[in-house]
Design a protein around this motif. Structure first.
Motif, PDB file in Angstrom:
ATOM      1  N   ALA A 574       0.801  -1.349   0.084  1.00  0.00           N
ATOM      2  CA  ALA A 574      -0.046  -0.030   0.164  1.00  0.00           C
ATOM      3  C   ALA A 574       0.874   1.150   0.164  1.00  0.00           C
ATOM      4  CB  ALA A 574      -0.914   0.008   1.189  1.00  0.00           C
ATOM      5  N   GLN A 575       2.104   1.100  -0.432  1.00  0.00           N
ATOM      6  CA  GLN A 575       2.800   2.438  -0.454  1.00  0.00           C
ATOM      7  C   GLN A 575       2.177   3.416  -1.335  1.00  0.00           C
ATOM      8  OE1 GLN A 575       7.335   1.568  -0.878  1.00  0.00           O
ATOM      9  NE2 GLN A 575       7.372   3.061  -2.477  1.00  0.00           N
ATOM     10  N   GLY A 576       2.198   4.743  -0.688  1.00  0.00           N
ATOM     11  CA  GLY A 576       1.393   5.723  -1.497  1.00  0.00           C
ATOM     12  C   GLY A 576       2.168   6.334  -2.544  1.00  0.00           C
ATOM     13  N   THR A 577       3.424   6.439  -2.679  1.00  0.00           N
ATOM     14  CA  THR A 577       4.204   6.811  -3.892  1.00  0.00           C
ATOM     15  C   THR A 577       5.223   5.712  -4.350  1.00  0.00           C
ATOM     16  OG1 THR A 577       3.992   9.053  -3.455  1.00  0.00           O
ATOM     17  CG2 THR A 577       5.450   8.465  -4.986  1.00  0.00           C
ATOM     18  N   VAL A 578       5.043   5.362  -5.679  1.00  0.00           N
ATOM     19  CA  VAL A 578       5.926   4.352  -6.030  1.00  0.00           C
ATOM     20  C   VAL A 578       6.772   5.067  -7.184  1.00  0.00           C
ATOM     21  CG1 VAL A 578       4.727   2.306  -5.420  1.00  0.00           C
ATOM     22  CG2 VAL A 578       4.118   3.191  -7.645  1.00  0.00           C
ATOM     23  N   THR A 579       7.977   4.595  -7.201  1.00  0.00           N
ATOM     24  CA  THR A 579       8.844   5.348  -8.225  1.00  0.00           C
ATOM     25  C   THR A 579       9.551   4.287  -9.224  1.00  0.00           C
ATOM     26  OG1 THR A 579       9.564   7.162  -6.850  1.00  0.00           O
ATOM     27  CG2 THR A 579      10.942   6.756  -8.607  1.00  0.00           C
ATOM     28  N   ALA A 580       9.117   4.242 -10.463  1.00  0.00           N
ATOM     29  CA  ALA A 580       9.437   3.209 -11.238  1.00  0.00           C
ATOM     30  C   ALA A 580      10.827   3.399 -12.151  1.00  0.00           C
ATOM     31  CB  ALA A 580       8.298   2.860 -12.139  1.00  0.00           C
ATOM     32  N   LYS A 581      11.433   2.443 -12.293  1.00  0.00           N
ATOM     33  CA  LYS A 581      12.763   2.569 -13.232  1.00  0.00           C
ATOM     34  C   LYS A 581      12.219   1.849 -14.547  1.00  0.00           C
ATOM     35  CE  LYS A 581      15.909   1.566  -9.411  1.00  0.00           C
ATOM     36  NZ  LYS A 581      16.934   0.461  -8.834  1.00  0.00           N
ATOM     37  N   PRO A 582      12.985   2.235 -15.581  1.00  0.00           N
ATOM     38  CA  PRO A 582      12.610   1.626 -16.691  1.00  0.00           C
ATOM     39  C   PRO A 582      12.426  -0.041 -16.861  1.00  0.00           C
ATOM     40  CG  PRO A 582      14.483   3.026 -17.168  1.00  0.00           C
ATOM     41  CD  PRO A 582      14.104   2.940 -15.389  1.00  0.00           C
ATOM     42  N   GLY A 583      11.217  -0.039 -17.645  1.00  0.00           N
ATOM     43  CA  GLY A 583      10.602  -1.502 -17.528  1.00  0.00           C
ATOM     44  C   GLY A 583       9.741  -2.112 -16.180  1.00  0.00           C
ATOM     45  N   GLU A 584       9.504  -1.105 -15.486  1.00  0.00           N
ATOM     46  CA  GLU A 584       8.736  -1.440 -14.227  1.00  0.00           C
ATOM     47  C   GLU A 584       7.425  -1.010 -14.330  1.00  0.00           C
ATOM     48  OE1 GLU A 584      12.614  -1.464 -10.844  1.00  0.00           O
ATOM     49  OE2 GLU A 584      10.982   0.065 -10.765  1.00  0.00           O
ATOM     50  N   VAL A 585       6.397  -1.914 -14.226  1.00  0.00           N
ATOM     51  CA  VAL A 585       5.041  -1.495 -14.386  1.00  0.00           C
ATOM     52  C   VAL A 585       4.154  -1.659 -13.298  1.00  0.00           C
ATOM     53  CG1 VAL A 585       3.180  -2.100 -16.077  1.00  0.00           C
ATOM     54  CG2 VAL A 585       5.680  -2.584 -16.854  1.00  0.00           C
ATOM     55  N   LEU A 586       2.999  -0.804 -13.273  1.00  0.00           N
ATOM     56  CA  LEU A 586       2.036  -0.933 -12.048  1.00  0.00           C
ATOM     57  C   LEU A 586       0.839  -1.223 -12.643  1.00  0.00           C
ATOM     58  CD1 LEU A 586       1.154  -0.212  -9.347  1.00  0.00           C
ATOM     59  CD2 LEU A 586       0.360   1.986 -10.236  1.00  0.00           C
ATOM     60  N   TYR A 587       0.206  -2.512 -12.119  1.00  0.00           N
ATOM     61  CA  TYR A 587      -1.173  -3.057 -12.763  1.00  0.00           C
ATOM     62  C   TYR A 587      -2.306  -2.766 -11.770  1.00  0.00           C
ATOM     63  CZ  TYR A 587       1.908  -5.795 -15.817  1.00  0.00           C
ATOM     64  OH  TYR A 587       3.138  -6.150 -16.902  1.00  0.00           O
ATOM     65  N   VAL A 588      -3.318  -2.369 -12.273  1.00  0.00           N
ATOM     66  CA  VAL A 588      -4.412  -2.103 -11.449  1.00  0.00           C
ATOM     67  C   VAL A 588      -5.777  -2.910 -12.227  1.00  0.00           C
ATOM     68  CG1 VAL A 588      -6.210  -0.269 -10.910  1.00  0.00           C
ATOM     69  CG2 VAL A 588      -3.861   0.017 -10.776  1.00  0.00           C
ATOM     70  N   THR A 589      -6.305  -3.552 -11.189  1.00  0.00           N
ATOM     71  CA  THR A 589      -7.546  -4.324 -11.695  1.00  0.00           C
ATOM     72  C   THR A 589      -8.696  -3.598 -10.908  1.00  0.00           C
ATOM     73  OG1 THR A 589      -6.254  -6.480 -11.824  1.00  0.00           O
ATOM     74  CG2 THR A 589      -8.656  -6.515 -11.686  1.00  0.00           C
ATOM     75  N   ALA A 590      -9.642  -3.423 -11.521  1.00  0.00           N
ATOM     76  CA  ALA A 590     -11.004  -2.565 -11.248  1.00  0.00           C
ATOM     77  C   ALA A 590     -12.099  -3.475 -10.807  1.00  0.00           C
ATOM     78  CB  ALA A 590     -11.431  -1.720 -12.094  1.00  0.00           C
ATOM     79  N   ASN A 591     -12.563  -3.100  -9.655  1.00  0.00           N
ATOM     80  CA  ASN A 591     -14.117  -3.824  -9.283  1.00  0.00           C
ATOM     81  C   ASN A 591     -15.124  -3.469  -9.956  1.00  0.00           C
ATOM     82  OD1 ASN A 591     -15.566  -5.454  -7.672  1.00  0.00           O
ATOM     83  ND2 ASN A 591     -14.716  -4.742  -5.673  1.00  0.00           N
ATOM     84  N   SER A 592     -16.289  -3.930  -9.642  1.00  0.00           N
ATOM     85  CA  SER A 592     -17.464  -3.663 -10.255  1.00  0.00           C
ATOM     86  C   SER A 592     -17.874  -2.447 -10.425  1.00  0.00           C
ATOM     87  CB  SER A 592     -18.672  -4.697  -9.912  1.00  0.00           C
ATOM     88  OG  SER A 592     -19.931  -4.172 -10.520  1.00  0.00           O
ATOM     89  N   ALA A 593     -18.311  -1.588 -11.274  1.00  0.00           N
ATOM     90  CA  ALA A 593     -18.725  -0.487 -11.243  1.00  0.00           C
ATOM     91  C   ALA A 593     -20.510  -0.316 -11.076  1.00  0.00           C
ATOM     92  CB  ALA A 593     -18.554   0.537 -12.564  1.00  0.00           C
ATOM     93  N   SER A 594     -20.983  -1.338 -11.663  1.00  0.00           N
ATOM     94  CA  SER A 594     -22.398  -1.473 -11.413  1.00  0.00           C
ATOM     95  C   SER A 594     -22.895  -2.260 -10.176  1.00  0.00           C
ATOM     96  CB  SER A 594     -22.962  -2.196 -12.717  1.00  0.00           C
ATOM     97  OG  SER A 594     -22.720  -3.687 -12.489  1.00  0.00           O
ATOM     98  N   GLY A 595     -22.150  -3.162  -9.501  1.00  0.00           N
ATOM     99  CA  GLY A 595     -22.690  -3.993  -8.647  1.00  0.00           C
ATOM    100  C   GLY A 595     -23.195  -5.007  -8.897  1.00  0.00           C
ATOM    101  N   SER A 596     -23.311  -5.325 -10.264  1.00  0.00           N
ATOM    102  CA  SER A 596     -24.066  -6.475 -10.844  1.00  0.00           C
ATOM    103  C   SER A 596     -23.497  -7.859 -10.210  1.00  0.00           C
ATOM    104  CB  SER A 596     -24.171  -6.751 -12.181  1.00  0.00           C
ATOM    105  OG  SER A 596     -22.871  -6.570 -13.009  1.00  0.00           O
ATOM    106  N   LYS A 597     -21.976  -8.088  -9.991  1.00  0.00           N
ATOM    107  CA  LYS A 597     -21.317  -9.174  -9.698  1.00  0.00           C
ATOM    108  C   LYS A 597     -20.269  -9.047  -8.908  1.00  0.00           C
ATOM    109  CE  LYS A 597     -19.825 -12.042 -12.925  1.00  0.00           C
ATOM    110  NZ  LYS A 597     -19.985 -12.936 -14.039  1.00  0.00           N
ATOM    111  N   TYR A 598     -19.854  -9.776  -7.851  1.00  0.00           N
ATOM    112  CA  TYR A 598     -18.529  -9.748  -7.240  1.00  0.00           C
ATOM    113  C   TYR A 598     -17.927 -10.987  -7.078  1.00  0.00           C
ATOM    114  CZ  TYR A 598     -20.498  -4.991  -5.797  1.00  0.00           C
ATOM    115  OH  TYR A 598     -20.809  -3.605  -5.877  1.00  0.00           O
ATOM    116  N   TYR A 599     -16.762 -11.089  -7.018  1.00  0.00           N
ATOM    117  CA  TYR A 599     -16.062 -12.413  -6.824  1.00  0.00           C
ATOM    118  C   TYR A 599     -15.331 -12.257  -5.300  1.00  0.00           C
ATOM    119  CZ  TYR A 599     -16.963 -13.918 -11.453  1.00  0.00           C
ATOM    120  OH  TYR A 599     -17.387 -14.282 -12.724  1.00  0.00           O
ATOM    121  N   ASP A 600     -15.604 -13.438  -4.638  1.00  0.00           N
ATOM    122  CA  ASP A 600     -14.771 -13.547  -3.286  1.00  0.00           C
ATOM    123  C   ASP A 600     -13.299 -13.646  -3.631  1.00  0.00           C
ATOM    124  OD1 ASP A 600     -16.915 -13.115  -1.892  1.00  0.00           O
ATOM    125  OD2 ASP A 600     -17.286 -15.339  -1.962  1.00  0.00           O
ATOM    126  N   ILE A 601     -12.422 -12.849  -2.844  1.00  0.00           N
ATOM    127  CA  ILE A 601     -10.878 -13.279  -2.763  1.00  0.00           C
ATOM    128  C   ILE A 601     -10.685 -14.485  -2.476  1.00  0.00           C
ATOM    129  CG2 ILE A 601      -8.773 -12.426  -1.668  1.00  0.00           C
ATOM    130  CD1 ILE A 601      -9.880  -9.845  -1.211  1.00  0.00           C
TER     131      ILE A 601
END
Length: 818
Positions: A574-601
């Protein structure tokens, strides 16, 4: 000419939806009932006097008997041709027989999304609770020479759950949510899990060209797929296959399904819409400043002819147009349609500055319809978009992670997805999800820039596909169709785009639907594992900074990842600021925007998950882009308990690149100062860093300037930012000797008015006692009687000698006269 403006934001779809429903029911009614040609769909108009003869279907639910296999075997086992079971010569004599519909839910024939199966299928493998992955069906139909001559194609209607492939005489003619089948090795396709995972049976229409049939007996075969081994139900009903009928005329109705999508860059917008009839269409666009009262300024509007995209899967007609040459910071009004069909409601959109910082909104899978209650899904989806847009009204794009709908061919679900007024006001960036891909409806609803149909191409003739890219304010966006698992094709596309466009971009953002770094139900799917094995290296090698994903209906933010591995073991959760070197990538997966379906962790200990969240409340993300950073803030669009209100933050991360830019150091140019003058080496010096700001106070100076002593002095200036990037500059300061004033002519020569003798003594007449002696340590320029040591010293001495000689001559003349 000015035309009255309809109410902005209106989304006309209800009347059109009645038309669609009537058309579908008419198609079903082909079974044993005449079709009245010329009747208006969705109207109360009386049928025309001349009616066509009853059209007899080739097969129907009521009249057709099928042979079927539900014993978990591959019917082509032992054959080199996996489609041998779809041909006329295949022996199906040992298969079971029955009439449709076919299905099961938890082993029973009832409760299958409101349907009851006429023939109960064996749902489970042996004594287990694992579903049979694939069921196989065959039947024979006779086609007359007259039928073949009277129709160019035949139309089929079906209900299915979860996926299907339909074959005629050994050739595939339709794929229904079959993308996973097409991606699988040929040898596995007859017995595998595949399909959309929809909760209820989905309706579908498909076409069979008359050339696929021949006079006499023809073989129809169907493979029906379960989505997974734990699927609750399975269902199949091929309701009819009959000669296609000519289009029945309908009353002119204004366009529907209007949606604004992103263009090649910030100066463009694309528009997409449907019409009930095939007529020429256009978009008219004008500046809002040209609007007078409630009239659309047609006389000042630019008219752009639309491109016809052809007939849609719902029997309508799709159109698109691109608006180019937009100006920055301008509000526009527009409408789509024609004088023949009428014009859709007038809408507005606004451009912002074409450079600099900006923001956009990111939404996880709306998948409206997935809950089984479309009205509830619509309410949640519209509310999320409203909350997000009202909170961040300057957002310049709406980015959807894919799965806009639950069932690819359901137009009522597309109506729901397009319900928010923002869909016609802020450009949409759509991503092709696994619930979108199974129909051409996705391509028909959304036109996108730089669309490449060969890379990430559709996996069947009835599916949607293709990769695309665009640039928005110096950020390169690449959107992949991850339903196609050909990662080599995706890599080729990415590499070519980055090669041609990458140098123009300060940031690179990649998007695809299937999250490869999620923590819920799909994390261990084979398809996900295959993508996870290839896409991270593609993303790192191409220099992407951020990857946006959906699919798993839960929130995950990764640590920085390079080539599929943790980039920095010192990065904290949960680091608030991340500093990326070349080739380092941040991936974000979004949750449901409508609430039609959720999956448990299901994978809470995933090594890549820096932040994970599943509260089963609707989310959205606000993404702010600057030259120096991308900040992703994910918020709740509905309240979760008393302590987590609407717009409370789920997670926030600031992504910045490693700082390799030195501060901008400014020093004065080389120059000269006068001896004894005041001098401050920091006057006129400044330093500014793109990340650290004003660093003027941190500038260091090496060297000194002795203003009392003439000469040239070199000063070296240095400033260093927090990332240890240093800037250095040098300047030369010259101290010039101070000049002594030169005596005026006659001064000190004995001339009248000087108060001295008329005949001054010559130097030879002066006694040693009367001449002033300089101090031994006094500089010559400061000794009494000496001229300043300047370039005029010789001239001054000559003047002095001439004056002395003139004085001597005058003295001699006076003595003679005396």
């Amino acid at each position: 000419m000015n035309v009255p403006l309809p109410a902005a934001g209106a989304h006309s779809g209800a009347g059109r939806r009645r038309t669609r429903l009537t058309a579908i029911m008419t198609g079903i009614a082909l079974v044993g009932a005449p079709l009245v040609v010329g009747a208006s769909f969705g109207t109360t108009a009386e049928p025309q006097a001349i009616a066509a003869e009853a059209v007899q279907p080739l097969l129907s639910t009521a009249s057709t008997t099928w042979k079927y296999s539900d014993n978990n075997t591959d019917p082509a086992a032992g054959s080199a041709d996996r489609l041998s079971w779809t041909t006329a010569s295949f022996d199906d004599s040992k298969w079971k027989s029955g009439k449709g519909s076919f299905g099961a839910k938890h082993g029973a024939a009832t409760g299958i999304g409101g349907h009851t199966a006429n023939t109960l299928l064996t749902q489970y493998i042996g004594d287990s609770k694992d579903d049979v992955p694939t069921f196989h069906f065959r039947t024979k139909v006779n086609v007359t020479k007259q039928q073949l001559a009277s129709a160019t194609e035949f139309t089929g209607t079906a209900l299915y759950d979860d996926g299907a492939q339909i074959f005629v005489n050994g050739a595939k003619v339709a794929g229904l949510s079959d993308e996973r089948v097409e991606q699988a090795p040929e040898a596995q396709r007859n017995l595998m899990y595949a399909g959309s995972g929809a909760s209820d049976p989905a309706p579908a229409t498909f076409s069979v060209p008359s050339t696929a049939l021949h006079e006499g007996e023809n073989t129809i075969a169907v493979a029906l797929y379960q989505d997974r081994k734990s699927s609750s139900d399975v269902y199949f009903d091929l309701q009819s296959l009959a000669p296609a009928q000519p289009e029945a005329p309908v009353d002119p109705t204004p366009p529907t399904d209007v949606v604004l999508t992103v263009g090649d860059d910030e100066s463009q917008r694309r528009l997409n819409w449907y019409t009930a009839t095939s007529t020429d269409q256009a978009v008219q666009v004008a500046k809002q400043a040209d609007v007078t009262g409630d009239q659309f300024p047609a006389d000042k509007a630019k008219t752009i002819a639309a491109s016809a995209k052809g007939k849609t899967t719902s029997g309508e007609f799709a159109h698109d147009a691109t608006i180019t040459g937009l100006e920055p910071n301008t509000t526009y009004v527009y409408r789509v349609g024609s004088d023949v069909t009428g014009w859709a409601a007038t809408e507005t959109f606004a451009t912002k500055a074409f450079s600099g910082d900006y923001e956009f909104l990111f939404f996880g899978d709306p998948q409206v319809g997935a809950s089984g209650n479309l009205a509830n899904d619509e309410k949640g989806w519209v509310d999320t978009v409203d909350v997000a847009e009202q909170t961040y009204p300057n957002s310049e794009m709406l980015f959807s992670a894919g799965d806009q709908v639950n069932t690819a061919s359901r137009e009522d679900e597309y109506d729901t997805f397009l319900k928010p007024k923002q869909m016609r006001q802020v450009p949409l960036v759509p991503v092709n999800g696994n619930h979108d891909v199974g129909s051409k409806a996705y391509e028909q609803h959304f036109s996108v820039p730089n669309w490449d149909q060969e890379h990430g191409k559709a996996t069947s003739a009835t599916a949607s596909g293709g990769d695309y890219w665009f640039i928005y304010k110096d950020v390169l966006y690449v959107v992949l169709n991850s339903n196609n698992g050909d990662t080599a094709s995706h890599k080729e596309f990415v590499d070519q785009v980055v090669k041609e466009q990458g140098a123009k971009a300060k940031w690179k953002v990649l998007a695809f639907h299937h999250s490869i770094y999620s923590i819920a139900a799909h994390v261990n799917d084979k398809q996900i594992k295959d993508l996870r094995a290839a896409l991270p290296t593609i993303a790192s090698d191409a220099g992407f900074d951020l990857v946006l994903q959906g699919h798993d209906h839960s929130y995950t933010r990764t640590y920085l990842i390079k080539d599929g591995e943790l980039a920095n073991p010192d990065e904290t959760a949960a680091q608030g600021t991340v500093t990326a070197k070349p080739g380092e990538v941040l991936y974000v997966t979004a949750n449901s925007a409508s609430g039609s379906k959720y999956y448990d962790i299901t994978a809470p200990d995933a090594w890549y998950a820096s932040v994970q969240n599943q509260e089963k409340v609707r989310n959205y993300s606000h993404i702010a882009v600057t030259d120096d950073s991308i900040t992703v803030k994910t918020l709740r669009s509905e309240q979760k308990g008393d302590d987590k209100p609407v717009n409370s933050v789920v997670d926030e991360v600031k992504l910045q690149k490693v700082d390799t830019t030195a501060p901008a150091l400014t020093v004065p140019a080389d120059g000269t100062i006068e001896q004894g003058a005041e001098f401050d080496p920091l006057d006129g010096v400044s330093a500014v860093d793109v990340r650290d700001g004003d660093l003027t106070g941190s500038v260091k100076v090496e060297g000194t300037v002795d203003t009392a002593t003439p000469g040239a002095y070199t000063l070296t200036y240095t400033v260093t930012d927090a990332a240890n990037n240093a800037a250095t500059a040098k300047r030369t300061v010259t101290v010039a000797a101070k000049a002594t004033p030169t005596p005026e002519p006659g001064e000190g020569t004995g001339e009248e008015g000087t108060g001295q003798n008329d005949a001054p003594q010559s130097p030879a007449d002066q006694s040693p006692a009367s001449a002033e002696q300089p101090a031994a340590d006094q500089p010559a320029a400061e000794q009494p009687g000496h001229l300043a040591q300047t370039g005029a010293t010789g001239a001054a001495l000559a003047v002095g000698l001439l004056l002395a000689a003139a004085g001597a001559v005058t003295l001699i003349v006076r003595r003679r006269r005396a």
